[in-house]
Design a protein around this motif. Structure first.
Motif, mmCIF file in Angstrom:
data_model
loop_
_atom_site.group_PDB
_atom_site.id
_atom_site.type_symbol
_atom_site.label_atom_id
_atom_site.label_comp_id
_atom_site.label_asym_id
_atom_site.label_seq_id
_atom_site.Cartn_x
_atom_site.Cartn_y
_atom_site.Cartn_z
ATOM 1 N N SER A 72 -11.051 -6.541 -4.834
ATOM 2 C CA SER A 72 -9.821 -6.958 -4.165
ATOM 3 C C SER A 72 -9.177 -5.849 -3.342
ATOM 4 O O SER A 72 -8.935 -6.010 -2.147
ATOM 5 N N LEU A 73 -8.883 -4.704 -3.975
ATOM 6 C CA LEU A 73 -8.071 -3.684 -3.305
ATOM 7 C C LEU A 73 -8.496 -2.279 -3.738
ATOM 8 O O LEU A 73 -8.707 -2.011 -4.921
ATOM 9 N N LEU A 74 -8.607 -1.393 -2.745
ATOM 10 C CA LEU A 74 -8.774 0.032 -2.985
ATOM 11 C C LEU A 74 -7.595 0.741 -2.348
ATOM 12 O O LEU A 74 -7.331 0.553 -1.156
ATOM 13 N N MET A 75 -6.861 1.550 -3.135
ATOM 14 C CA MET A 75 -5.669 2.214 -2.598
ATOM 15 C C MET A 75 -5.665 3.698 -2.966
ATOM 16 O O MET A 75 -5.758 4.056 -4.138
ATOM 17 N N TYR A 76 -5.562 4.530 -1.947
ATOM 18 C CA TYR A 76 -5.313 5.954 -2.135
ATOM 19 C C TYR A 76 -3.866 6.208 -1.759
ATOM 20 O O TYR A 76 -3.456 5.949 -0.621
ATOM 21 N N TRP A 77 -3.077 6.673 -2.723
ATOM 22 C CA TRP A 77 -1.660 6.943 -2.459
ATOM 23 C C TRP A 77 -1.303 8.263 -3.120
ATOM 24 O O TRP A 77 -1.308 8.382 -4.339
ATOM 25 N N THR A 78 -1.029 9.259 -2.318
ATOM 26 C CA THR A 78 -0.753 10.586 -2.856
ATOM 27 C C THR A 78 0.587 11.106 -2.372
ATOM 28 O O THR A 78 1.071 10.743 -1.299
ATOM 29 N N HIS A 79 1.184 11.967 -3.199
ATOM 30 C CA HIS A 79 2.403 12.687 -2.827
ATOM 31 C C HIS A 79 2.102 14.144 -2.510
ATOM 32 O O HIS A 79 3.005 14.903 -2.158
ATOM 33 N N GLU A 80 0.854 14.521 -2.616
ATOM 34 C CA GLU A 80 0.453 15.921 -2.435
ATOM 35 C C GLU A 80 -0.048 16.185 -1.018
ATOM 36 O O GLU A 80 -0.512 15.279 -0.323
ATOM 37 N N LEU A 81 0.041 17.448 -0.615
ATOM 38 C CA LEU A 81 -0.490 17.873 0.682
ATOM 39 C C LEU A 81 -1.950 18.286 0.462
ATOM 40 O O LEU A 81 -2.228 19.390 -0.004
ATOM 41 N N ARG A 82 -2.870 17.376 0.772
ATOM 42 C CA ARG A 82 -4.290 17.602 0.494
ATOM 43 C C ARG A 82 -5.047 18.236 1.658
ATOM 44 O O ARG A 82 -6.043 18.921 1.454
ATOM 45 N N ALA A 83 -4.587 17.982 2.882
ATOM 46 C CA ALA A 83 -5.318 18.503 4.044
ATOM 47 C C ALA A 83 -5.157 20.019 4.123
ATOM 48 O O ALA A 83 -4.071 20.553 3.886
ATOM 49 N N PRO A 84 -6.215 20.735 4.444
ATOM 50 C CA PRO A 84 -6.141 22.202 4.469
ATOM 51 C C PRO A 84 -5.155 22.747 5.496
ATOM 52 O O PRO A 84 -4.681 23.879 5.354
ATOM 53 N N TRP A 85 -4.834 21.975 6.510
ATOM 54 C CA TRP A 85 -3.913 22.461 7.543
ATOM 55 C C TRP A 85 -2.442 22.230 7.165
ATOM 56 O O TRP A 85 -1.550 22.683 7.870
ATOM 57 N N GLN A 86 -2.187 21.512 6.074
ATOM 58 C CA GLN A 86 -0.812 21.275 5.638
ATOM 59 C C GLN A 86 -0.375 22.437 4.742
ATOM 60 O O GLN A 86 -0.454 22.382 3.531
ATOM 61 N N THR A 87 0.136 23.476 5.336
ATOM 62 C CA THR A 87 0.483 24.692 4.613
ATOM 63 C C THR A 87 1.884 24.603 3.998
ATOM 64 O O THR A 87 2.700 23.751 4.373
ATOM 65 N N LYS A 88 2.175 25.521 3.078
ATOM 66 C CA LYS A 88 3.514 25.592 2.496
ATOM 67 C C LYS A 88 4.549 25.938 3.563
ATOM 68 O O LYS A 88 5.682 25.459 3.521
ATOM 69 N N ALA A 89 4.159 26.760 4.508
ATOM 70 C CA ALA A 89 5.079 27.133 5.597
ATOM 71 C C ALA A 89 5.435 25.919 6.434
ATOM 72 O O ALA A 89 6.600 25.737 6.834
#
Length: 489
Positions: free
Chosen positions: A224-241
């Motif tokens: 029926s459904l596949l869902m990826y839902w995250t609150h985290e910054l997973r991409a390597p370019w999403q820095t803390k800065a």
């Protein structure tokens, strides 16, 4: 032939992306991060009977997580590798976009950059055609009638939180995966929306959260459904800065929604009151007929209050300056606009150089006609969503950056204490929590301050003594410089 070339990737969507597709921004193959790989592998690997395993797919992550690129890559793969002859892909525009949305644009750019697809497709303004198979990828506006009769292999909804109109809901219903196709799915890429407003996405999210966890932030309802839902910054370019910069540059709720991918309510305090207090370093101006000002008028009806605010752009300080204001409260059944607001506009015009009076024609049309006849420069400022967003954002940024010089006043401070920002898919507008609270003076200030910023972009007037000097023809005409000084000719 393109079909033979692509056949080797039929069971491996990740290999297809990383080997066949080129990132148009870098000119190099795409490098997926692990969560993207897991989603593509699970969602786009055919079952033993040749079907896609989930008719509903959702990939939700913070801003700048590569959602648009992922949707474009998944669409290309589904249409040209899995779909077979006459496969149909659709990229749907939400209520805020034109028919050619971001996903469709990304598809065209990726195809143009990828040598595997050289000379194998034709692109028009709103469609990509693969002549060898008859497959197509079409961009559609948020018009459900135009989608009727489609037989989608894949339909992509970008930023589903912004699908809020009735026509958007009907478009969603029209694009349900057809049971007649083995390869058919609906893909949603988005970040979180507004509770009680983004109802399509909210329902999908709640349904997905009932599924079992099968990977990092990845849930499924089998078949029926596949869902990826995250609150985290997973991409390597999403820095803390970058995250910290976003936190500094956005309202708190906007940061939570865009960067932490969390559901928010549509309302929050317009500004911390400390911002307004810090700006109150000036004093009202009583009279200066040479001072150019823009008036903002928020005229109440019936039992509402009304307000007029005058601002200017201080060229020396490079800031907007609050010059003067008036607030009117109804005495009895309703305000007499002629005796209150109209008279106050004429008084301001006598005291200052009024360059424009901005007003909402729905509230102030008759009075505006009267004032126009008396030589007052009236300027209609309908409170449409785009204008509300522009004036609210402008005032917010002025106060946040300390670029407004105000003065202490009880009505103004009370207005800011009561003002809230209501976010919608079209932006945010200044409103109030309770009907009894008065924020007219804040709305009038927002209209006026936007005009003052525009006033500040005008060339500074030439000083009278300079004009007088240049007017002496003998000083410059003899050296052939008249054309360099086109003043008062």
């Amino acid at each position: 032939m393109i079909i033979e070339t692509l056949r080797r990737w039929r069971s491996d969507p990740v290999a297809f992306v990383e080997q066949a597709l080129i990132d148009p921004e870098t000119g190099k193959p795409f490098q997926l991060y692990e969560e993207q790989k897991a989603f593509l592998q699970r969602g786009f690997t055919l079952t033993p009977d040749g079907r896609l395993p989930y008719p509903e797919l959702v990939f939700s992550a913070p801003k700048k997580s590569g959602k648009t690129s992922l949707a474009a890559m998944a669409t290309i793969y589904t249409v040209v590798v899995l779909g077979g002859p006459f496969a149909e892909g659709y990229c749907l525009a939400n209520d805020e976009e034109q028919s050619k949305g971001r996903v469709f644009q990304a598809i065209v750019r990726i195809l143009e950059a990828s040598p595997v697809f050289a000379e194998t497709f034709k692109a028009t303004q709103n469609q990509v055609i693969f002549p060898e198979t008859g497959a197509t990828i079409t961009a559609l506006a948020s018009d459900y009638a135009g989608a009727a009769g489609g037989n989608p292999t894949i339909s992509v909804f970008d930023e589903l939180w912004a699908y809020t109109s009735e026509r958007a809901h009907r478009l969603w219903d029209e694009m349900v995966p057809p049971p007649t196709r083995k390869v058919a799915t609906r893909l949603t890429v988005t970040y979180a929306g507004f509770e009680g407003e983004s109802t399509l996405l909210e329902g999908l999210y709640k349904r997905g959260m009932t599924g079992r966890l099968i990977g990092t932030d990845l849930r499924e309802i089998p078949g029926s459904l596949l869902m990826y839902w995250t609150h985290e910054l997973r991409a390597p370019w999403q820095t803390k800065a970058w995250a910290e910069q976003m936190k500094q540059n956005n309202r708190p709720n906007a940061y939570l929604r865009l960067v932490e991918n969390r559901w928010v309510t549509g309302e929050e305090r317009f500004i911390p009151i400390e911002w307004w207090d810090a700006c109150c370093t000036g004093t009202p101006v009583l009279l200066d007929r040479s001072l150019p000002v823009v008036l903002g008028v928020d005229a109440g009806l019936k039992r509402d209050s009304a307000a007029i605010v005058a601002t200017t752009f201080d060229q020396k300080a490079k800031k907007v300056r609050l010059v003067a204001h008036r607030v009117f409260y109804p005495q009895g059944e309703a305000l007499d606009l002629e005796e209150t607001v109209e008279s106050a506009v004429l008084d301001f015009a006598d005291r200052f150089n009024v360059r424009a009076v901005r007003y909402d024609p729905w509230q102030f049309a008759r009075s505006a006609q009267t004032l126009q006849k008396q030589g007052i420069p009236m300027e209609e400022f309908p409170q449409t969503p785009d204008r509300l967003t522009a004036m609210g954002t402008n005032l917010y940024e002025l106060l946040k950056g300390g670029n407004l010089i105000g003065y202490a006043d009880e009505d103004l401070r009370a207005g800011f204490l009561h003002a809230v920002a209501k976010e919608t898919p079209r932006g945010f507008k200044i409103t109030k929590e309770k009907a009894s609270e008065k924020i007219d003076v804040v709305v009038a200030l927002a209209m006026s301050a936007l005009g003052a910023v525009e006033l500040g972009k005008e060339p500074e007037p030439v000083a009278p003594e300079v004009v007088a000097l240049l007017g002496r023809a003998s000083l410059y005409e003899s050296v052939g410089r008249r054309r360099a000084f086109p003043f008062g000719e």
